[in-house]
Motif scaffolding. Structure first.
Motif, short mmCIF file in Angstrom:
data_model
loop_
_atom_site.label_atom_id
_atom_site.label_comp_id
_atom_site.label_asym_id
_atom_site.label_seq_id
_atom_site.Cartn_x
_atom_site.Cartn_y
_atom_site.Cartn_z
N ASN A 117 7.99 5.00 -2.09
CA ASN A 117 7.38 6.33 -2.15
C ASN A 117 6.23 6.40 -3.16
OD1 ASN A 117 9.19 7.52 -0.22
ND2 ASN A 117 10.75 7.42 -1.81
N VAL A 118 5.32 5.45 -3.09
CA VAL A 118 4.13 5.51 -3.94
C VAL A 118 3.31 6.70 -3.47
CG1 VAL A 118 2.06 4.32 -4.72
CG2 VAL A 118 4.15 3.01 -4.25
N ASP A 119 3.01 7.58 -4.40
CA ASP A 119 2.32 8.82 -4.07
C ASP A 119 1.23 9.07 -5.10
OD1 ASP A 119 2.95 11.42 -2.24
OD2 ASP A 119 2.14 12.02 -4.17
N ILE A 120 0.01 9.19 -4.63
CA ILE A 120 -1.12 9.45 -5.53
C ILE A 120 -1.77 10.75 -5.10
CG2 ILE A 120 -3.34 8.63 -6.37
CD1 ILE A 120 -2.36 5.77 -5.72
N LYS A 121 -1.84 11.70 -6.01
CA LYS A 121 -2.52 12.97 -5.77
C LYS A 121 -3.62 13.11 -6.82
CE LYS A 121 1.55 15.16 -3.86
NZ LYS A 121 2.62 16.12 -4.07
N THR A 122 -4.87 13.10 -6.35
CA THR A 122 -5.99 13.19 -7.28
C THR A 122 -6.32 14.65 -7.57
OG1 THR A 122 -7.67 13.19 -5.55
CG2 THR A 122 -6.94 11.04 -6.38
N SER A 123 -7.09 14.86 -8.61
CA SER A 123 -7.46 16.21 -9.01
C SER A 123 -8.33 16.90 -7.97
CB SER A 123 -8.17 16.19 -10.36
OG SER A 123 -9.35 15.42 -10.27
N ASP A 124 -8.98 16.14 -7.10
CA ASP A 124 -9.81 16.75 -6.05
C ASP A 124 -9.05 16.87 -4.72
OD1 ASP A 124 -9.74 14.17 -5.16
OD2 ASP A 124 -11.89 13.93 -4.97
N SER A 125 -7.73 16.80 -4.76
CA SER A 125 -6.84 17.00 -3.61
C SER A 125 -6.77 15.84 -2.63
CB SER A 125 -7.21 18.28 -2.86
OG SER A 125 -7.10 19.39 -3.71
N THR A 126 -7.26 14.68 -2.98
CA THR A 126 -7.04 13.50 -2.15
C THR A 126 -5.60 13.07 -2.37
OG1 THR A 126 -9.32 12.79 -2.32
CG2 THR A 126 -7.72 11.12 -1.74
N HIS A 127 -4.94 12.67 -1.29
CA HIS A 127 -3.52 12.33 -1.35
C HIS A 127 -3.31 11.01 -0.61
CE1 HIS A 127 0.85 13.88 -0.55
NE2 HIS A 127 0.81 12.88 -1.39
N LEU A 128 -2.69 10.04 -1.27
CA LEU A 128 -2.40 8.75 -0.66
C LEU A 128 -0.91 8.48 -0.79
CD1 LEU A 128 -4.15 5.78 -0.01
CD2 LEU A 128 -2.56 5.27 -1.86
N GLN A 129 -0.30 8.07 0.33
CA GLN A 129 1.12 7.73 0.33
C GLN A 129 1.28 6.32 0.87
OE1 GLN A 129 2.40 10.91 2.94
NE2 GLN A 129 3.28 12.03 1.21
N ALA A 130 2.11 5.53 0.21
CA ALA A 130 2.34 4.15 0.64
C ALA A 130 3.75 3.73 0.25
CB ALA A 130 1.32 3.21 0.00
N THR A 144 -2.40 -3.67 -0.27
CA THR A 144 -1.05 -3.54 0.22
C THR A 144 -1.00 -4.11 1.62
OG1 THR A 144 0.82 -2.05 0.65
CG2 THR A 144 -1.38 -1.19 1.15
N ASP A 145 0.14 -4.68 1.99
CA ASP A 145 0.33 -5.13 3.36
C ASP A 145 1.31 -4.21 4.07
OD1 ASP A 145 2.64 -5.84 2.06
OD2 ASP A 145 2.66 -7.91 2.73
N GLN A 146 1.63 -3.11 3.43
CA GLN A 146 2.53 -2.11 3.98
C GLN A 146 1.73 -0.94 4.58
OE1 GLN A 146 5.98 -2.44 3.90
NE2 GLN A 146 5.55 -4.48 3.10
N PRO A 147 2.32 -0.19 5.49
CA PRO A 147 1.64 0.99 6.03
C PRO A 147 1.34 2.01 4.93
CG PRO A 147 3.54 0.43 7.37
CD PRO A 147 3.61 -0.43 6.14
N TYR A 148 0.20 2.68 5.08
CA TYR A 148 -0.17 3.73 4.14
C TYR A 148 -0.82 4.87 4.92
CZ TYR A 148 -5.15 2.67 4.34
OH TYR A 148 -6.43 2.50 4.76
N LYS A 149 -0.88 6.02 4.26
CA LYS A 149 -1.49 7.20 4.87
C LYS A 149 -2.29 7.91 3.79
CE LYS A 149 -0.15 10.79 8.11
NZ LYS A 149 0.99 11.42 8.81
N SER A 150 -3.51 8.31 4.15
CA SER A 150 -4.32 9.05 3.18
C SER A 150 -4.79 10.36 3.79
CB SER A 150 -5.53 8.22 2.73
OG SER A 150 -6.38 7.94 3.82
N TYR A 151 -4.84 11.38 2.94
CA TYR A 151 -5.30 12.71 3.33
C TYR A 151 -6.46 13.07 2.41
CZ TYR A 151 -0.49 12.85 5.10
OH TYR A 151 0.70 12.56 5.72
N LEU A 152 -7.61 13.35 2.98
CA LEU A 152 -8.78 13.72 2.19
C LEU A 152 -8.95 15.24 2.20
CD1 LEU A 152 -11.24 10.92 3.32
CD2 LEU A 152 -9.70 10.95 1.36
N PRO A 153 -9.63 15.79 1.19
CA PRO A 153 -9.79 17.24 1.10
C PRO A 153 -10.47 17.87 2.33
CG PRO A 153 -10.47 16.20 -0.94
CD PRO A 153 -10.19 15.11 0.04
N ASP A 154 -11.31 17.11 3.04
CA ASP A 154 -12.00 17.67 4.21
C ASP A 154 -11.13 17.69 5.46
OD1 ASP A 154 -11.91 15.02 4.98
OD2 ASP A 154 -14.07 14.79 5.23
#
Length: 185
Positions: A117-130, A144-154
């Motif tokens: 559950n690696v979770d990165i939430k930046t101050s500009d609302s970018t969100h990365l989960q891996a 990483t060789d594992q699946p990941y998902k990123s959500y951008l502010p736009d």
């Protein structure tokens, strides 16, 4: 805009790495007459709230319920078996947060491994989960060789089966991508 978000993620991982190297260490002997076992940690810390400053400015806060220091082994490392919460504070006071269920920092190779559950939430609302994310400090490479998902502010969403990139994401190799991107006409 996307490069700025990626750069922010890189800064978060960098601060995490720097914080790892300022963690607790012990030079005391144990009760076995100075004999230190290779497979046992040299020190343990509980309920850690480590604050990192640079030129008097608070730049990061690492919180963990447990840290194990294995700097007495031939391949020294710090282990965070119960996970971490890392707040990264930029020069403007904006906070980005990195969490994982488990982390380990290898001192000799400069490799940091975050798992579960690696979770990165930046101050500009970018969100990365891996599931897992590595950062090699020596060559400034994230992968990483594992699946990941990123959500951008736009609203852009990207899913992939792994990636590797340089620290500032000017070189990015993402594998088997699927996502949604909004484009103005």
């Amino acid at each position: 805009m996307q490069n700025k978000n990626i750069y922010t993620i890189i800064n978060i991982v960098t601060a995490f790495a720097v914080t790892m190297f300022f963690s607790c260490q012990s030079t005391t002997k144990n009760d076995l007459g100075g004999l230190i076992l290779e497979d046992a940690p040299i020190a343990e810390g509980y309920e850690i709230n480590l604050k990192y400053t640079d030129s008097g400015r608070l730049t990061a806060i690492l919180k963990t319920s447990k840290i194990l220091d294995y700097s007495n082994t031939s391949f020294a490392y710090h282990e965070f078996p119960e996970g971490i919460v890392l707040d990264i504070i930029d020069k403007e006071g904006k906070v980005s947060v990195v969490t994982s269920d488990y982390a380990i920092s290898y001192q000799q190779t400069g490799l940091i491994d975050m798992r579960g559950n690696v979770d990165i939430k930046t101050s500009d609302s970018t969100h990365l989960q891996a599931k897992q994310l590595y950062w090699d400090q020596n060559i400034s490479w994230i992968f990483t060789d594992q699946p990941y998902k990123s959500y951008l502010p736009d609203g852009t969403i990207n899913e992939a089966d792994g990636f590797d990139a340089n620290q500032d994401f000017t070189i990015l190799n993402s594998r088997i991508n699927d996502g949604v991107m909004f484009i103005e006409e």
